[in-house]
Scaffold this motif. Structure first.
Motif, PDB file in Angstrom:
ATOM      1  N   ALA A  75       0.857  -1.185   0.000  1.00 50.05           N
ATOM      2  CA  ALA A  75       0.000   0.000   0.000  1.00 50.05           C
ATOM      3  C   ALA A  75       0.892   1.233   0.000  1.00 50.05           C
ATOM      4  CB  ALA A  75      -0.910  -0.003   1.222  1.00 50.05           C
ATOM      5  N   THR A  76       0.667   2.137  -0.950  1.00 49.81           N
ATOM      6  CA  THR A  76       1.508   3.326  -1.102  1.00 49.81           C
ATOM      7  C   THR A  76       0.640   4.574  -1.076  1.00 49.81           C
ATOM      8  OG1 THR A  76       3.058   2.091  -2.487  1.00 49.81           O
ATOM      9  CG2 THR A  76       3.196   4.500  -2.562  1.00 49.81           C
ATOM     10  N   ILE A  77       0.981   5.494  -0.189  1.00 50.50           N
ATOM     11  CA  ILE A  77       0.253   6.761  -0.123  1.00 50.50           C
ATOM     12  C   ILE A  77       0.689   7.634  -1.288  1.00 50.50           C
ATOM     13  CG2 ILE A  77      -0.268   8.779   1.285  1.00 50.50           C
ATOM     14  CD1 ILE A  77       0.659   7.145   3.710  1.00 50.50           C
ATOM     15  N   VAL A  78      -0.267   8.165  -2.003  1.00 46.31           N
ATOM     16  CA  VAL A  78       0.040   8.976  -3.181  1.00 46.31           C
ATOM     17  C   VAL A  78       0.755  10.259  -2.776  1.00 46.31           C
ATOM     18  CG1 VAL A  78      -0.965  10.311  -5.083  1.00 46.31           C
ATOM     19  CG2 VAL A  78      -1.853   8.033  -4.527  1.00 46.31           C
ATOM     20  N   ASN A  79       1.875  10.521  -3.445  1.00 47.10           N
ATOM     21  CA  ASN A  79       2.644  11.757  -3.273  1.00 47.10           C
ATOM     22  C   ASN A  79       3.151  11.963  -1.840  1.00 47.10           C
ATOM     23  OD1 ASN A  79       2.429  12.473  -5.969  1.00 47.10           O
ATOM     24  ND2 ASN A  79       0.542  13.609  -5.647  1.00 47.10           N
ATOM     25  N   ALA A  80       3.400  10.891  -1.126  1.00 52.21           N
ATOM     26  CA  ALA A  80       3.977  11.019   0.218  1.00 52.21           C
ATOM     27  C   ALA A  80       5.454  11.372   0.098  1.00 52.21           C
ATOM     28  CB  ALA A  80       3.801   9.715   0.988  1.00 52.21           C
ATOM     29  N   ASP A  81       5.925  12.264   0.984  1.00 53.65           N
ATOM     30  CA  ASP A  81       7.348  12.604   1.037  1.00 53.65           C
ATOM     31  C   ASP A  81       7.685  12.993   2.469  1.00 53.65           C
ATOM     32  OD1 ASP A  81       6.430  15.257   1.391  1.00 53.65           O
ATOM     33  OD2 ASP A  81       6.635  15.699  -0.758  1.00 53.65           O
ATOM     34  N   ALA A  82       8.907  13.468   2.687  1.00 54.46           N
ATOM     35  CA  ALA A  82       9.339  13.788   4.042  1.00 54.46           C
ATOM     36  C   ALA A  82       8.501  14.895   4.659  1.00 54.46           C
ATOM     37  CB  ALA A  82      10.815  14.186   4.027  1.00 54.46           C
ATOM     38  N   ASP A  83       8.129  15.867   3.836  1.00 54.83           N
ATOM     39  CA  ASP A  83       7.323  16.973   4.353  1.00 54.83           C
ATOM     40  C   ASP A  83       5.851  16.618   4.460  1.00 54.83           C
ATOM     41  OD1 ASP A  83       9.565  18.625   4.513  1.00 54.83           O
ATOM     42  OD2 ASP A  83       9.332  19.288   2.424  1.00 54.83           O
ATOM     43  N   ASN A  84       5.427  15.663   3.645  1.00 55.07           N
ATOM     44  CA  ASN A  84       4.019  15.255   3.649  1.00 55.07           C
ATOM     45  C   ASN A  84       3.951  13.733   3.770  1.00 55.07           C
ATOM     46  OD1 ASN A  84       2.670  17.955   2.826  1.00 55.07           O
ATOM     47  ND2 ASN A  84       4.272  17.639   1.281  1.00 55.07           N
ATOM     48  N   PRO A  85       4.237  13.212   4.976  1.00 47.64           N
ATOM     49  CA  PRO A  85       4.307  11.760   5.142  1.00 47.64           C
ATOM     50  C   PRO A  85       2.985  11.057   4.894  1.00 47.64           C
ATOM     51  CG  PRO A  85       4.359  12.867   7.267  1.00 47.64           C
ATOM     52  CD  PRO A  85       4.506  13.939   6.224  1.00 47.64           C
ATOM     53  N   TYR A  86       1.879  11.818   4.940  1.00 47.65           N
ATOM     54  CA  TYR A  86       0.565  11.198   4.729  1.00 47.65           C
ATOM     55  C   TYR A  86       0.017  11.490   3.340  1.00 47.65           C
ATOM     56  CZ  TYR A  86       1.112  11.086   9.773  1.00 47.65           C
ATOM     57  OH  TYR A  86       1.614  10.901  11.024  1.00 47.65           O
ATOM     58  N   GLY A  87       0.844  11.977   2.445  1.00 44.45           N
ATOM     59  CA  GLY A  87       0.415  12.175   1.068  1.00 44.45           C
ATOM     60  C   GLY A  87      -0.007  13.596   0.773  1.00 44.45           C
ATOM     61  N   ASP A  88      -0.657  13.782  -0.388  1.00 41.74           N
ATOM     62  CA  ASP A  88      -0.997  15.109  -0.892  1.00 41.74           C
ATOM     63  C   ASP A  88      -2.371  15.595  -0.446  1.00 41.74           C
ATOM     64  OD1 ASP A  88      -2.641  13.468  -2.317  1.00 41.74           O
ATOM     65  OD2 ASP A  88      -1.916  14.058  -4.310  1.00 41.74           O
ATOM     66  N   GLY A  89      -3.026  14.832   0.442  1.00 42.43           N
ATOM     67  CA  GLY A  89      -4.331  15.259   0.930  1.00 42.43           C
ATOM     68  C   GLY A  89      -5.495  14.762   0.110  1.00 42.43           C
TER      69      GLY A  89
END
Length: 553
Positions: free
Chosen positions: A45-59
């Motif tokens: 399972a991969t959260i879309v557009n998750a990164d260090a600043d947005n660990p939970y994705g792009d909203g």
């Protein structure tokens, strides 16, 4: 058309807790002998557009699930939010839509031959907030609304690349599937007491299956689209969420719907998720990924009109007084002289090819179109003419007076003798290049003496030629003894037919039709033929008298 506005408030965090209590359950049915369940099942399972600043994705609330297993032919995902879907390749994108922080138990079931299966379960904790009240209202009518396949519209069913809104791969012509079961379906969206969207498909017991989904109905994939008895009873839940961003903002609403428990919109494709590209009070276009292929999509048009768009739907103008959008008079013909104006009119002669393609019995001459006393008389006469038993006239404005959109008014008194077939109609200006029906044809008025007083308004295009035209009629009193006004109101969005300013036929125009180019006018009286029928053996002469022709834009 109504453009949907929405209020996205993307505060969305996803915590995926993959403390996967991996349960591999194998259900072997030994009545069929030894079978092997799918093995080595895995789930990512991969959260879309998750990164260090947005660990939970792009909203967006979107999670990409990827499952794989040896010997699996299908994967069913149950997302724990009353929605599920089946895919053949194990890859699916899902959006969680319940507001607040919620934990869901997501299960994937991999199925092999013989019905054996293995499953894996994971928990997903999601915080999301999504709101699209306008789409919700348009979909349900704030209470309950029933939709139908827009069978009368071109491309009501289409296949194409997923990133283009108009495809040149496959586009169904109006009523192309009339011999199948798809046009009998009704799809009702309603609201429960808590404001949740409910969905129910009534398909009269038969579902139209895509050729790649026939296994779900007990058929064999790849043997062509078919209808199968298939139970769709029961109310499903519908959730709305943000759609993946593929189209420009003005080419999609940005909202998708997900139907629970394997629910679908009429045409079975093995999917329950549909992006809403466009929605108004009475029209909707959706797309859905094709059989798990991320590069292509099916497109479906829906309407609230039970006639599939041949009528006007919930907001139909039919039966109402015409409210014109056009007031600027751009051309008129009052027939005030003693001959046709050669700058506006052409006179066609002869019998065409096979009676103008309709087995008509008349021979057209220049002498049968007479201008006198302020009107045009097209006279049909029983007389021997160039090897035919009847003479008449046909005049056009081709290459002289051509119009794109507007209001066309013709005041006329029609012949009423059995066998007469008067018409006030239009052809696309590209007729000489593409021929008929690719040019499109708009029949503002057709009448036959064998059905006295029944006036037709008809559209022809590829897939709707001959007797398959999109047609509707109305009764007109004293059609052969009094003048009546026959009107076409024509825009990029709709085409209306009216008699004496009362609309009797409404058609939803679109960019997919040939009705978005200049057209020229034709006035004629045919005798007999495919529509005119039997000619009265005592027929001697009858006339269509035209008081004026006016075009407003």
């Amino acid at each position: 058309m109504t453009k949907k506005m929405k209020n996205f408030k993307y505060i969305l965090g996803l915590m995926i807790i993959l403390g996967s209590f991996l349960q591999s359950c194998q259900d072997d049915d030994h009545d069929f002998g030894e079978v092997v369940a799918p093995s080595n099942l895995s789930l990512e399972a991969t959260i879309v557009n998750a990164d260090a600043d947005n660990p939970y994705g792009d909203g967006s609330g979107q999670v990409q699930f990827m499952a794989s297993a040896d010997n699996a032919i299908n994967y069913k995902f149950a997302f724990g939010d009353n929605t599920s879907t089946n895919v053949s390749n194990g890859n699916v994108m899902h959006s969680f839509t319940s507001t607040g922080v919620n934990e869901y138990i997501v299960t994937v079931i991999a199925t092999g031959t013989g019905g054996t299966s293995s499953s894996m379960t994971t928990s997903v904790t999601v915080f999301s907030e999504f709101d699209d009240p306008e789409t919700k209202s348009l979909l349900t009518g704030d209470d309950s609304k029933t939709w139908y396949v827009a069978a009368a519209l071109p491309s009501h069913l289409a296949l194409g690349p997923i990133d283009v809104k108009t495809s040149d791969w496959y586009n169904a012509a109006p009523f192309e599937k009339k011999d199948e079961c798809i046009y009998d379906d009704s799809m009702t969206f309603s609201l429960d007491e808590n404001g949740n969207i409910l969905y129910e498909l009534d398909n009269n017991g038969a579902t139209f299956f895509n050729t790649n989904s026939l296994n779900a109905a007990g058929g064999t994939n790849g043997t062509g689209d078919q209808c199968f008895d298939y139970d769709t009873s029961g109310v499903k839940n519908v959730s709305l969420s943000a759609a993946p961003t593929i189209y420009p903002e003005d080419e999609t609403t940005g909202t998708q719907m997900m139907i629970s428990d394997g629910g679908f919109l009429s045409y079975y494709l093995g999917t329950s998720t549909y992006e809403i590209l466009e929605i108004t009070e009475d029209y909707m276009q959706v797309r859905t990924q094709s059989g798990g292929n991320a590069a292509e999509a099916w497109y479906l048009k829906l309407t609230t009109d039970p006639e599939g768009g041949a009528g006007g739907g919930n907001n139909s103008a039919e039966g109402k007084e015409l409210e014109t959008e056009f007031e600027n008079l751009v051309w008129e013909e009052e027939f005030d002289g003693n001959a046709l104006d050669a700058d506006s009119w052409n006179i066609e002669t002869g019998n065409g090819d096979n009676g103008w393609g309709n087995n008509e019995k008349q021979y057209y001459t220049a002498d049968n179109a007479v201008v006198s006393d302020g009107s045009l008389k097209i006279n049909a006469i029983a007389e021997s003419t160039n090897g035919f038993d009847y003479s008449s006239a046909r005049i056009t404005t081709m290459d002289k007076q051509e119009f794109k959109y507007g209001r066309v008014e013709v005041r006329a008194k029609l012949p009423g003798a059995a066998g007469t077939w008067p018409a006030i109609w239009m052809l696309g200006s590209n007729f000489a290049e593409v021929n008929w029906p690719a040019s499109g044809e708009i029949d503002i008025m057709e009448h036959v003496g064998n059905d006295l007083g029944h006036v037709l308004g008809t559209l022809h295009m590829p897939g709707n030629s001959g007797g398959d035209g999109i047609s509707k009629g109305t009764e007109v009193e004293n059609v052969d003894s009094e003048f009546h006004t026959y009107t076409l109101e024509w825009t990029a969005d709709h085409i209306l037919f009216a008699v004496d300013d009362i609309v009797f036929h409404e058609y939803k125009n679109s960019a997919d039709t040939p009705f978005n180019q200049p057209f020229f006018l034709i006035l004629n009286v045919a005798m007999g033929g495919n529509l005119g029928g039997d000619i009265d053996p005592n027929f001697s002469e009858d006339t269509m008298e035209v008081d004026y022709v006016k075009v407003y834009q």
